[in-house]
Design an enzyme around this catalytic site. Structure first.
Site, PDB file in Angstrom:
ATOM      1  N   GLU A  18      15.485  77.161  95.400  1.00 10.58           N
ATOM      2  CA  GLU A  18      16.235  76.070  96.034  1.00 10.58           C
ATOM      3  C   GLU A  18      17.731  76.398  96.111  1.00 10.58           C
ATOM      4  OE1 GLU A  18      17.082  72.842  92.567  1.00 10.58           O
ATOM      5  OE2 GLU A  18      14.960  73.020  93.126  1.00 10.58           O
ATOM      6  N   HIS A  60      16.223  67.627  94.484  1.00 12.42           N
ATOM      7  CA  HIS A  60      16.588  67.759  93.066  1.00 12.42           C
ATOM      8  C   HIS A  60      17.474  66.584  92.619  1.00 12.42           C
ATOM      9  CE1 HIS A  60      17.034  71.040  89.765  1.00 12.42           C
ATOM     10  NE2 HIS A  60      17.055  69.839  89.228  1.00 12.42           N
ATOM     11  N   ARG A 108      11.175  72.148  87.188  1.00 10.06           N
ATOM     12  CA  ARG A 108      12.019  73.201  87.737  1.00 10.06           C
ATOM     13  C   ARG A 108      11.219  73.949  88.792  1.00 10.06           C
ATOM     14  NH1 ARG A 108      16.043  71.242  86.100  1.00 10.06           N
ATOM     15  NH2 ARG A 108      17.767  72.182  84.952  1.00 10.06           N
TER      16      ARG A 108
END
Length: 328
Positions: A269, A287, A240
């Protein structure tokens, strides 16, 4: 009898929407309209259940404005968008979607590590810019993978998958650090040795982060930790954003303090620290570690299974706060 009103936070597969409509009065977001905190809270206040992708916040302020809410299902394994203690206080069930993405994410983590170590992005940009005019023996020398030392921080199922790929497929020496030490049988299966975080950072040729995000894991890797790593080492984050101090990492990459990094997740993000964009020795992806159609569909189906089970049977397959069951 009317169906429970369900809000879908982000676009998902049409077949998932069709499946949900069988059981719920669905407000979808296939147009992918963006949410502000205010519009998200208002929309959620008109529904009793939500399907989230892992970014829509469900915290104390949201819950206080949504007293009718009974359940929120993440279709991701991560759930740092959920304030689980607050959800428990408000008797709102929280679920996530673990396990179905383990192998796909481990595949990607290993691939991202290899791409960083072997300077794949940097050399591709070199070709695309028309800079390749002749072959040289010393063009883009990377770091070895086979028989090197792999350090994994966060040794859950995904971490174990990466360890097995490294140990069994590439003959790597595997070190790991985790909140708790694994059973000896799992260590043997992964050919992994438990060490302190400091020892791991000092010894590993390739450090891979696979730990969940929390207040305690925020900036697990910062300037001090990067200073412990070898100048020939790589860092890969598929966990993360926020686990790595991206600003400190950019400085370390620019100074050659470590050799390279592979990042699939970022602080804040989809916004990126602009200093990362200046680094040539980095591989960045948006991601997508779990992004195969089969895996993402399995994640969405597991979230849907949780929703259906809760409203039809008062159960859940993967509850994060099972004490809520029978109370909500």
């Amino acid at each position: 009898m009317s169906k429970p009103k369900l809000l879908v936070g982000r676009p998902t597969y049409p077949e998932i929407i069709d499946r949900l409509r069988t059981h719920f009065d669905v407000s979808d977001n296939q147009a992918d309209r963006s949410w502000t905190p205010e519009t998200w809270t208002k929309a959620l206040s008109e529904h009793v259940v939500a399907l989230c992708v892992g970014i829509e916040p469900v915290n104390e302020s949201v819950l206080s404005a949504c007293p009718q809410l009974r359940m929120c299902a993440n279709l991701s394994v991560g759930y740092n968008n959920f304030d689980v203690p607050a959800m428990t206080r408000h008797k709102v069930l929280a679920t996530n979607a673990p396990d179905v993405l383990n192998e796909t994410t481990a595949d990607f983590g290993f691939a991202l590590m290899m791409a960083a170590a072997r300077r794949v992005t940097e050399s591709e940009i070199y070709i695309r810019n028309g800079e390749w005019n002749n072959w040289r023996y010393d063009q883009f020398p990377g770091m070895e993978i086979h028989h090197s030392t792999l350090g994994i921080i966060g040794m859950g199922r995904i971490g174990q998958g990466i360890a097995k790929r490294g140990a069994w497929g590439f003959g790597m020496r595997v070190l790991y650090n985790n909140r708790t030490r694994l059973d000896t049988a799992i260590e043997a299966e992964c050919k992994a040795s438990y060490v302190s975080k400091q020892a791991l950072l000092q010894q590993a040729d390739h450090v891979v982060l696979v730990l969940p995000y929390s207040k305690e894991s925020h900036h697990t890797i910062g300037a001090a930790e990067l200073a412990l790593m070898k100048p020939t080492a790589t860092l890969t984050n598929i966990a993360r954003g926020g686990i790595v101090d991206d600003a400190a990492l950019a400085i370390a990459l620019q100074k050659g303090q470590i050799a390279a990094a592979g990042l699939d997740v970022f602080e804040g993000e989809p916004r990126l620290n602009p200093e990362l964009m200046k680094c040539r020795n980095i591989v960045m992806t948006p991601h997508i570690a779990s992004s195969t159609r089969a895996t993402r569909l399995a994640m969405a189906n597991l979230a849907t299974d949780n929703l259906i089970a809760f409203f039809s049977e008062g159960k859940a397959l993967t509850p994060l706060n099972p004490e809520v069951l029978g109370q909500a």
